[in-house]
Every structure is written in structure tokens, then in C-alpha cells.
Design a protein around this motif. Structure first.
Motif, PDB file in Angstrom:
ATOM      1  N   LYS A  83       4.091  -2.315 -12.404  1.00 40.63           N
ATOM      2  CA  LYS A  83       4.370  -3.724 -12.548  1.00 40.63           C
ATOM      3  C   LYS A  83       3.693  -4.535 -11.782  1.00 40.63           C
ATOM      4  CE  LYS A  83       9.358  -2.630 -12.956  1.00 40.63           C
ATOM      5  NZ  LYS A  83      10.874  -2.389 -12.614  1.00 40.63           N
ATOM      6  N   THR A  84       3.207  -4.078 -10.521  1.00 34.95           N
ATOM      7  CA  THR A  84       2.146  -4.839  -9.651  1.00 34.95           C
ATOM      8  C   THR A  84       0.787  -4.473 -10.030  1.00 34.95           C
ATOM      9  OG1 THR A  84       2.225  -3.223  -7.925  1.00 34.95           O
ATOM     10  CG2 THR A  84       4.024  -4.840  -8.124  1.00 34.95           C
ATOM     11  N   GLY A  85       0.275  -3.226 -10.594  1.00 36.28           N
ATOM     12  CA  GLY A  85      -1.114  -2.809 -10.558  1.00 36.28           C
ATOM     13  C   GLY A  85      -1.545  -2.468  -9.114  1.00 36.28           C
ATOM     14  N   GLY A  86      -0.924  -2.449  -7.995  1.00 36.87           N
ATOM     15  CA  GLY A  86      -1.247  -2.238  -6.730  1.00 36.87           C
ATOM     16  C   GLY A  86      -0.772  -0.714  -6.478  1.00 36.87           C
ATOM     17  N   ASP A 110       1.462   1.271  -9.070  1.00 35.84           N
ATOM     18  CA  ASP A 110       2.892   0.647  -9.587  1.00 35.84           C
ATOM     19  C   ASP A 110       2.703  -0.103 -10.873  1.00 35.84           C
ATOM     20  OD1 ASP A 110       4.956  -1.196 -10.139  1.00 35.84           O
ATOM     21  OD2 ASP A 110       5.534  -1.061  -8.016  1.00 35.84           O
ATOM     22  N   GLN A 164       4.603   8.676  -7.543  1.00 33.82           N
ATOM     23  CA  GLN A 164       4.251   7.468  -8.165  1.00 33.82           C
ATOM     24  C   GLN A 164       3.467   8.378  -9.453  1.00 33.82           C
ATOM     25  OE1 GLN A 164       5.320   4.489  -8.237  1.00 33.82           O
ATOM     26  NE2 GLN A 164       4.693   4.413 -10.082  1.00 33.82           N
TER      27      GLN A 164
END
Length: 419
Positions: free
Chosen positions: A326-329, A324, A341
Motif C-alpha cells: 500500500k505504501t511501497g515502504g 508494504d 511481510q
């Protein structure tokens, strides 16, 4: 040449037809050929016999596709061979040599954990020259230029570099000392350095700087070596003051393989811009040609690569993990969510350079479990409205960040890059 250049997608009944890919997708001066398994197109079944028979069928399928668009095998500029067993290399080479009499294309060969076709021992894809171009280009008898240098390890089954139109394709380089013909002493750091030195020597032999690389592919037998590889990698790139100022890095894909020739720990190949082109293109065309690198906040960024690097009429997209932005996760869920994704990230990159997913000409998918292929295909086809791109899928032993899937892409770039 203009932005109205058309992508040309074609299938022939003389090779296996797939519901998730097109056999050959041509754009501008290149054709991208989907990975071919050892399947008889008449029966739809894997051919009888061992790896020699299977290698022959893979190459016969490629030859049928190439022939169906009025080309010949000597138009191939790059071959990628994926084996189940690296010990089969010699047997494959024996068959391989019968398909190329006049010259040898660039090549990559590695063993992977699994292949999409049950009981397949081998899978092969290819890139071929397309001198006639695609509409609305005028046909042009462009000349392919194949070269070797004494400063890099020579091979009896491949050529160091094959240039056609505005691209050079560099054969995968093993960590071999060109003087001794043996693997360099040391571990993965020393081996990575030697692979990159060999690529640099090849580029210098054709007067091309290291910063003209637009895409790098790294094949590792152990992903735990990635930090050591990156430590060496960053000493080679960026390679010039101009590139360092612009923070230019090529697009990149890292693939975990089961084994490499000569028991090497790492192997690296590259795609390189070729501003001067090949005859009869005018030499002066190289002056002012631009490599256009771009990142977007809408896809995960990396300090080791650029998300998309455009040159001439192609864009090269770095391998995307299911992260993701936005989160980097890692996204929650299983392989469907992760594949979705990866493709969303590619879509975001493609849109950031004013393109659409139907501009994709080639997709490469690595799966940690080849049994997940049906689940991935269910998501995959929702991202394309028209003809599907050419595609290669392999099963791998591991993917960075313990992901289940990784995807990279090549997209058409009708507008080209200056001038």
C-alpha cells in the motif's frame, strides 16, 4: 494431467531431517531438493575435515535423498552450490566429478556471506527429474535432453542446458567471451551484457526465444551495481514485439554474493519454458502452450519483473522484499516483521492465482544476518498448515533497499497452462 495432481513430500533418515523443511518435494515431473549441509545424518554433526570432505557429505546427503525415492544422481537437472570461500571451487569440483559419470547437470556456484550450519564451508541444493510424475499422473519414461553450444562458454563441470518435460534449466552464465574463454573487458555493464548474450546463444541453439524465460536469477558481488545491470537488462527483455505489447517480463531474484568464479562481478541463470517437451511427449504439444504472467495490487509491483509466471505445472514467484504494497515502504520492526511481510506478499501473489501457501514446493531465503534464522523460522512455520516445502537459506552481505530478508518461491500449478 489435471488439477488433482498431488504434491508429494518425503524425508529419509539417511539424510539430515529438518523441522523447517522437507528434504524432497515432488510435483508433476520435478523433485525439489532442500539445501544439504555437510552434516552426517547418523551423528547430526558436521563432518570432520576440510571443504572436500564437506562437499562429499553434501552430495552424499543429496544422493541418499534421491535414492530414497528410487532415483539416481543422473536424474539431477540442476545443482546450486553455495561456498564460504570461492577459492574452494577447484577442490569442490574434484569431488563433484565423482558423483556424475554419465552427464553433468546445469549448475550455479557462488560464495555467500554465511551458511546456516555453523562451520560449514559449503551447502548444495538440487532439482531432479521425476518421470513417474505425482498422483494421479501415469508414469512416463520421459527423456532428459542435455546440450551444449559452441556459441557460449563451455564448462568441464556443467552442461549449458538440460531439458526435461516442459522446462529447460540453463547453467549460470559468467561474463566470459566464448571465443577467448576470458572475462569480457569493461565493467559491470559489459559483464551483464555478456552473461545475457551467453544465455541468448544457448537458447538460440535449441530454437527457443528469449521471451520463453520464466525466471531469471542475478548474482551480484555489489548491489550498488544494480542500476547499471538493470540498464542493460531492459535492452534484452522484453525481447519481441508480442512480449513488448503484453509487457511480459519473467519473475526475477537478485542475490548479493561475496564472490563469483573468475572474480566476475555478475552471474546470471535462467529457467525456461520448453513447450515441445522431451520424448516421448508429442512434439505437437508445444503448439498453443501459454506462459501465464500475473501481478496483483496486493503485493509490491516492479517494472523489472512479473510477480508470478506460470508455465505448465509450475508457478515461479519473484523475490519479495518486506515492502508494504500500500505504501511501497519498508515495514516497521525487525527481522520477524520483515520476514512476515515477505511471506504475506508471497501469500497475496499465490492467492491472486487461486492457490494456497501449501502449494509451495520450494522456498529460497536470503538473510543479511544468518543469526536471524531462528526468528525467521518462528514466523515461517505459521504460513504453512501441512507439509513444509523444500528450502534453501543463505546469509548475504546485502539485500536491496537495505532489507534484512528476501524470499522467493516456486509453487505447484496443478491446473497447468493451456493447452
Amino acid at each position: 494431467m489435471n488439477s488433482d495432481i498431488l504434491k508429494l513430500s518425503r524425508n529419509t533418515e539417511n539424510a539430515p531431517i529438518s523441522s523447517v523443511s522437507t528434504q524432497t518435494v515432488a510435483f508433476s515431473h520435478y523433485n525439489n531438493i532442500s539445501a544439504q549441509g555437510p552434516v552426517d545424518p547418523k551423528t547430526g554433526e558436521i563432518v570432520a575435515g576440510g571443504v572436500k570432505e564437506q562437499a562429499k557429505q553434501c552430495l552424499a546427503n543429496i544422493k541418499a535423498i534421491v535414492g530414497s525415492i528410487d532415483h539416481v544422481m543422473d536424474d539431477v537437472v540442476k545443482i546450486n552450490i553455495f561456498l564460504k570461500n570461492i577459492s574452494d571451487v577447484d577442490a569442490v569440483d574434484e569431488v563433484y566429478a565423482t558423483f556424475f559419470q554419465n552427464y553433468l547437470p546445469t549448475r550455479m556456484i557462488a560464495a555467500v556471506a554465511a551458511l546456516p550450519v555453523d562451520d560449514a564451508l559449503i551447502q548444495i541444493d538440487a532439482v531432479i527429474s521425476n518421470g513417474e510424475g505425482t498422483p494421479s499422473q501415469e508414469p512416463c519414461d520421459l527423456i532428459k535432453i542435455a546440450k551444449n553450444t559452441g556459441n557460449a562458454p563451455k564448462s568441464s563441470v556443467s552442461t549449458h542446458t538440460v531439458a526435461f518435460s516442459h522446462y529447460n534449466n540453463i547453467s549460470a552464465q559468467l561474463p566470459i567471451d566464448p571465443e577467448s574463454g576470458k572475462l569480457v573487458a569493461g565493467g559491470v555493464k559489459e559483464q551483464t551484457g555478456q552473461c545475457l548474450k551467453n544465455i541468448k546463444a544457448i537458447l538460440e541453439s535449441i530454437d527457443v526465444p528469449f521471451d520463453d524465460i520464466v525466471k531469471i536469477n542475478i548474482f551480484l558481488t555489489s548491489l550498488s551495481d544494480i542500476e547499471a545491470v538493470n540498464e542493460v537488462y531492459t535492452t534484452f527483455l522484453p525481447a519481441s514485439a508480442i512480449a513488448r505489447t503484453a509487457a511480459y517480463l519473467p519473475a526475477r531474484t537478485t542475490v548479493a554474493v561475496s564472490a563469483l568464479p573468475m572474480d566476475a562481478l555478475v552471474q546470471i541463470d535462467a529457467v525456461v519454458s520448453h513447450g515441445d517437451g522431451t520424448p516421448p511427449q508429442a512434439v505437437e504439444d508445444r503448439h498453443g502452450l501459454v506462459i501465464r504472467a500475473n501481478n496483483t495490487e496486493n503485493a509490491p509491483k516492479s517494472s523489472l519483473y512479473t510477480q508470478t509466471v506460470a508455465f505448465s505445472h509450475y508457478n515461479h514467484i519473484a523475490a519479495q522484499l518486506p515492502l508494504d504494497p500500500k505504501t511501497g515502504g519498508m515495514v516497521a520492526g525487525g527481522v520477524k516483521e520483515q520476514a512476515g511481510q515477505c511471506l504475506k506478499n508471497i501469500n497475496a501473489i499465490v492467492e491472486s492465482v487461486n492457490h494456497v501457501m501449501d502449494d509451495v514446493v520450494k522456498i529460497n531465503i536470503q538473510l543479511r544476518n544468518i543469526a536471524d534464522i531462528d526468528a525467521v523460522n518462528e514466523i515461517y512455520t505459521t504460513f504453512f498448515k501441512n507439509d513444509l516445502p523444500a528450502r534453501t537459506t543463505v546469509g548475504v552481505s546485502a539485500i536491496l533497499m537495505d532489507a534484512l530478508v528476501q524470499i522467493d518461491a516456486v509453487i505447484s500449478n496443478g491446473e497447468g497452462t493451456p493447452p
